[in-house]
Structures are given as C-alpha cells and as structure tokens.
Design a protein around this motif. Structure first.
Motif, mmCIF file in Angstrom:
data_model
loop_
_atom_site.group_PDB
_atom_site.id
_atom_site.type_symbol
_atom_site.label_atom_id
_atom_site.label_comp_id
_atom_site.label_asym_id
_atom_site.label_seq_id
_atom_site.Cartn_x
_atom_site.Cartn_y
_atom_site.Cartn_z
ATOM 1 N N PHE A 131 -41.206 103.569 79.282
ATOM 2 C CA PHE A 131 -41.446 102.632 80.380
ATOM 3 C C PHE A 131 -41.259 101.193 79.902
ATOM 4 N N ILE A 132 -41.847 100.857 78.753
ATOM 5 C CA ILE A 132 -41.758 99.488 78.233
ATOM 6 C C ILE A 132 -40.309 99.117 77.957
ATOM 7 N N ASP A 133 -39.582 100.016 77.287
ATOM 8 C CA ASP A 133 -38.171 99.753 76.970
ATOM 9 C C ASP A 133 -37.345 99.597 78.239
ATOM 10 N N ASN A 134 -37.570 100.466 79.215
ATOM 11 C CA ASN A 134 -36.820 100.397 80.474
ATOM 12 C C ASN A 134 -37.110 99.103 81.220
ATOM 13 N N TYR A 135 -38.372 98.706 81.235
ATOM 14 C CA TYR A 135 -38.742 97.481 81.954
ATOM 15 C C TYR A 135 -38.090 96.274 81.301
ATOM 16 N N ARG A 136 -38.155 96.205 79.965
ATOM 17 C CA ARG A 136 -37.552 95.068 79.267
ATOM 18 C C ARG A 136 -36.043 95.031 79.483
ATOM 19 N N THR A 137 -35.401 96.197 79.407
ATOM 20 C CA THR A 137 -33.950 96.258 79.574
ATOM 21 C C THR A 137 -33.529 95.833 80.975
ATOM 22 N N SER A 138 -34.392 96.087 81.971
ATOM 23 C CA SER A 138 -34.048 95.758 83.360
ATOM 24 C C SER A 138 -34.097 94.261 83.643
ATOM 25 N N LEU A 139 -34.724 93.492 82.757
ATOM 26 C CA LEU A 139 -34.881 92.051 83.006
ATOM 27 C C LEU A 139 -33.613 91.297 82.626
ATOM 28 N N PRO A 140 -33.231 90.300 83.417
ATOM 29 C CA PRO A 140 -32.106 89.455 83.014
ATOM 30 C C PRO A 140 -32.483 88.636 81.782
ATOM 31 N N ASP A 141 -31.508 88.236 80.984
ATOM 32 C CA ASP A 141 -31.776 87.516 79.743
ATOM 33 C C ASP A 141 -32.547 86.226 79.980
ATOM 34 N N GLU A 142 -32.255 85.550 81.103
ATOM 35 C CA GLU A 142 -32.918 84.272 81.357
ATOM 36 C C GLU A 142 -34.412 84.438 81.616
ATOM 37 N N VAL A 143 -34.845 85.667 81.926
ATOM 38 C CA VAL A 143 -36.286 85.958 82.062
ATOM 39 C C VAL A 143 -36.832 86.514 80.757
ATOM 40 N N PHE A 144 -36.133 87.490 80.184
ATOM 41 C CA PHE A 144 -36.599 88.163 78.965
ATOM 42 C C PHE A 144 -36.802 87.178 77.815
ATOM 43 N N ASN A 145 -35.939 86.171 77.710
ATOM 44 C CA ASN A 145 -35.977 85.256 76.574
ATOM 45 C C ASN A 145 -36.960 84.099 76.735
ATOM 46 N N THR A 146 -37.723 84.070 77.825
ATOM 47 C CA THR A 146 -38.659 82.965 78.028
ATOM 48 C C THR A 146 -40.006 83.239 77.378
ATOM 49 N N GLN A 147 -40.717 82.146 77.053
ATOM 50 C CA GLN A 147 -42.069 82.273 76.516
ATOM 51 C C GLN A 147 -43.042 82.731 77.597
ATOM 52 N N LYS B 196 -45.218 81.135 94.679
ATOM 53 C CA LYS B 196 -44.706 79.969 93.954
ATOM 54 C C LYS B 196 -44.640 80.173 92.447
ATOM 55 N N LEU B 197 -44.908 81.378 91.978
ATOM 56 C CA LEU B 197 -44.873 81.616 90.542
ATOM 57 C C LEU B 197 -43.442 81.674 90.035
ATOM 58 N N ASP B 198 -43.240 81.184 88.829
ATOM 59 C CA ASP B 198 -41.949 81.286 88.165
ATOM 60 C C ASP B 198 -41.578 82.761 87.979
ATOM 61 N N ASP B 199 -40.275 83.069 88.007
ATOM 62 C CA ASP B 199 -39.829 84.463 87.885
ATOM 63 C C ASP B 199 -40.307 85.112 86.587
ATOM 64 N N SER B 200 -40.342 84.335 85.503
ATOM 65 C CA SER B 200 -40.776 84.892 84.218
ATOM 66 C C SER B 200 -42.256 85.249 84.250
ATOM 67 N N VAL B 201 -43.068 84.409 84.884
ATOM 68 C CA VAL B 201 -44.505 84.682 85.005
ATOM 69 C C VAL B 201 -44.716 85.918 85.878
ATOM 70 N N LYS B 202 -43.967 86.010 86.979
ATOM 71 C CA LYS B 202 -44.076 87.181 87.865
ATOM 72 C C LYS B 202 -43.662 88.453 87.143
ATOM 73 N N GLU C 26 -55.268 92.648 96.517
ATOM 74 C CA GLU C 26 -55.120 92.999 95.108
ATOM 75 C C GLU C 26 -54.103 92.040 94.485
ATOM 76 N N LEU C 27 -53.968 92.101 93.158
ATOM 77 C CA LEU C 27 -53.161 91.106 92.448
ATOM 78 C C LEU C 27 -51.716 91.069 92.933
ATOM 79 N N LYS C 28 -51.106 92.224 93.147
ATOM 80 C CA LYS C 28 -49.701 92.253 93.588
ATOM 81 C C LYS C 28 -49.525 91.506 94.899
ATOM 82 N N THR C 29 -50.471 91.688 95.829
ATOM 83 C CA THR C 29 -50.407 90.999 97.115
ATOM 84 C C THR C 29 -50.659 89.505 96.931
ATOM 85 N N CYS C 30 -51.585 89.152 96.049
ATOM 86 C CA CYS C 30 -51.872 87.738 95.776
ATOM 87 C C CYS C 30 -50.613 87.021 95.294
ATOM 88 N N ILE C 31 -49.882 87.656 94.387
ATOM 89 C CA ILE C 31 -48.656 87.058 93.855
ATOM 90 C C ILE C 31 -47.647 86.833 94.967
#
Length: 362
Positions: free
Chosen positions: A186-202, A92-98, A82-87
């Motif tokens: 859930f969405i708010d909690n997930y976003r808040t849990s991310l470090p700024d260097e991930v959250f602020n990426t495109q 090799k995926l960037d942290d922001s993509v993951k 499944e996708l989680k296992t594939c990742i």
C-alpha cells in the motif's frame, strides 16, 4: 489571536494535547503500538484543529444534519465532520499537505485491525510522520497565530546509530510477513501514484540526513538546524544535492509514465490474438474479480490501491486501473491449459466466488 474561554479554545486545546501526546508516544522507544498511537492521535489532533477553526469561523455548521434540518447524532452526541470531510470543506490546503493527510487517513484504516510490532512500518514512513507534524503546526499557526506554535514544547528524538542500524535490519526481515507485506505494498503504491512535484516536497515527506557538524562554527550555535528547502539559494541546493547523492538512501522512481502497463482493451486484444475465441470487456471483468487482482467497481468502501501489483496497478491521477503484460499472459496460459473457461469464470462471477490464482500460475 488570543482566544477567550469557549468552545473554540477548548477544542483547540484538546487538538494541541493530542498532537503533543502523539509526539510523546512516538519518541518513547519502548512504547507498545508506537506507530499506531502516533497516527491515531495525530488524526485526532488534525480533526479537532479543523473543528476549532470552523467553530471560530462558521459556528456549528461542521455538524451533519438530517433532511429535516436536525443534527445527526451518534450515541446521543452530534455527529461532526470527520477529517476527510473537513479537508474537502476547507478546500485551501496545498496538494502536498492533502496528499500527506490522505496517506495517513488510508493507512490508519488499514492498521486499525492489525498489530504492527515495533518499527517495521515506522522506519519506512518516518518522513511522512515528520511532515504530518510539521504541517499540523504550520496550519495551527495559520489558523490561530504564532502564540500557539508548538516548537518550544517539542524535542528532537535522540538516536542510537548502531542500534538503529540493527533495528532496520530486523525490521526488513519482519517486512516479509504477510500483513506487513500488504501494508508495504500500500505504501509503495501510494508513493508511486503521486506526481514528482508532490512526492519531492517537504510537506509530503521530510527527508532527513544526519550529518555531524564539525566545522569551526560559533560555539553558541544550535546543535541541530532545520533548513527550509524553499529558502535555500540555488548554489546551496546544488551543494546539498552533491552530499545527498553520496549518502542518502533513496527509493528510485521511474520517470516513464506507466511503463509496460496496458489498458483493458489492450489486454483483451492481446488475449484474443492468442486464443481460439474472443473475450469481451465483461469477460475481463469476471476474470479480474474472480482472480482478485483488483477491487470490483461500484464499491465506495473498497480501497482502490488493494491490487495484486504483479498484474495490476491503480492510477490515481486518472482514477482507473492499468495492467501488466503478465496479466494478459496469465489469462492466455490459463485458457490454453484448460484451467480457465468462459463458463467457469462467468459462473464464479455470478455467484461472487473466487478462483485460486496460484493454480492458474502453477
């Protein structure tokens, strides 16, 4: 890379078809289950993209096997990763993509048994949706080359500004419903849990601002230009920031790390200072399970973000939970008013029963 006919090519083609269908569904304003359809088909597109890559690089080793070496099967078909296992296997995926993919895997699981009417959630997660698609195309090109780029096939969805504003207002009202509140939390909690260097990426979330171009530009210029932030000069970045500071709609993030939040030991210490007896870590576990402010430990099927955020938050960085001062105050209040006793919460915990938190709060 020009692929010949075979399993890799056919799998890749179904991946691209799923991505194009996801965009078609998302861009049709009257399509029912629009957000659910987009997410579901993009998960399929990503999964099959990885399967095509693995088939091209490691053969059929992306299927699960039993201890005897034979392939695991489901309804007679070999069970693939499944996708989680594939990742995880790709690695090799960037942290922001993951982080973006992890967000949609978890959100897909949450909306699977819910009906989301029109755009309540879609408006909230537009940035993540756009990044999910951009990241897919970039990974597709990395795996199989520029000839498989989708940008020639895709169109920009035209927006009615007044209707969109009305839709946003209506969506905000609908966010008050219980199920939508849970998804929003859930969405708010997930976003808040991310470090700024991930959250602020495109790569995690595209932040778009529609600004009409009314300058004297070349008449052959494109009407829409997408700017890659990493290629913009420092001077232009500062100019963009001045514009966005005026017009963007931003969710402010506190810079402090876990402000006003306590570890279990701190909660226990505070409670013991206020009551006539001592509670232990076991008592604390009984309390948070019985009052359902966070998931119990040891259950891999439980989403760690399913917390009562008034009292508790999941800290993804440290893989543990932190508690608000309000949690200690609620325990103290319940004990002093006789609504919580050791015998009561131990019995409830032993029998996997719950206490009504509303009665304690009253």
């Amino acid at each position: 890379m020009a692929l010949r006919k075979g399993k890799t090519k056919s799998t890749l083609e179904t991946s691209i078809d799923a991505a194009l269908l996801a965009v078609e569904i998302y861009n049709k304003p009257r399509t029912p289950f629009r957000v659910e359809g987009f997410i579901t088909h993009m998960i399929i597109a990503w999964t099959r993209l990885f399967h095509a890559h693995f088939n091209n690089t490691i053969g059929n080793r992306y299927y699960y096997k039993n201890d005897n070496g034979r392939f695991k099967t489901v309804d007679g078909e070999r069970k693939s990763w499944e996708l989680k296992t594939c990742i995880s296997k790709f690695g090799k995926l960037d942290d922001s993509v993951k982080s973006n993919l992890s967000f949609f895997i978890k959100l897909r699981n949450k909306i699977e048994h819910r009906h989301i009417d029109r755009d309540e959630i879609g408006i909230m997660i537009f940035g993540e949706c756009q990044s999910l698609l951009y990241n897919y195309e970039n990974t597709l090109i990395d795996f199989f080359g520029e000839e498989y780029a989708l940008n020639e096939s895709l169109t920009f969805s035209i927006q009615f500004s007044r209707i969109r504003k009305k839709t946003q207002i209506e969506a905000s009202k609908k966010l008050l419903s219980k199920e939508i509140k849970e998804l929003k939390t859930f969405i708010d909690n997930y976003r808040t849990s991310l470090p700024d260097e991930v959250f602020n990426t495109q790569e995690y979330s595209i932040k778009l601002i529609q600004v009409p171009k009314i300058s004297n530009t070349d008449r052959s210029d494109l009407a829409i230009e997408f700017v890659n932030w990493s290629t913009v000069s420092e001077e232009d970045k500062e100019n963009y920031k001045k514009v966005t500071a005026i017009i963007k709609d931003k969710v402010l993030k506190k810079e402090a790390i876990n402000p006003g939040r306590r570890k279990p030991t701190d909660v226990i210490t505070k409670v013991n200072q206020e009551i006539g007896f001592d509670i232990t870590h076991y008592d604390h576990k009984c309390l948070y399970c019985c009052l359902r402010i966070r998931p119990g430990s040891g259950n891999d099927l439980t989403d760690p973000f399913d917390t009562n955020t008034k009292y508790c938050h999941y800290d993804e960085v440290h893989d543990d939970y932190v508690y608000q001062d309000a949690w200690a105050e609620l325990i103290i209040k319940g004990i002093k008013e006789g609504k919580l006793t050791k015998d009561l919460w131990k019995e409830k915990f032993k029998n996997s029963e719950h206490l009504n938190i509303k009665e304690i709060e009253a």
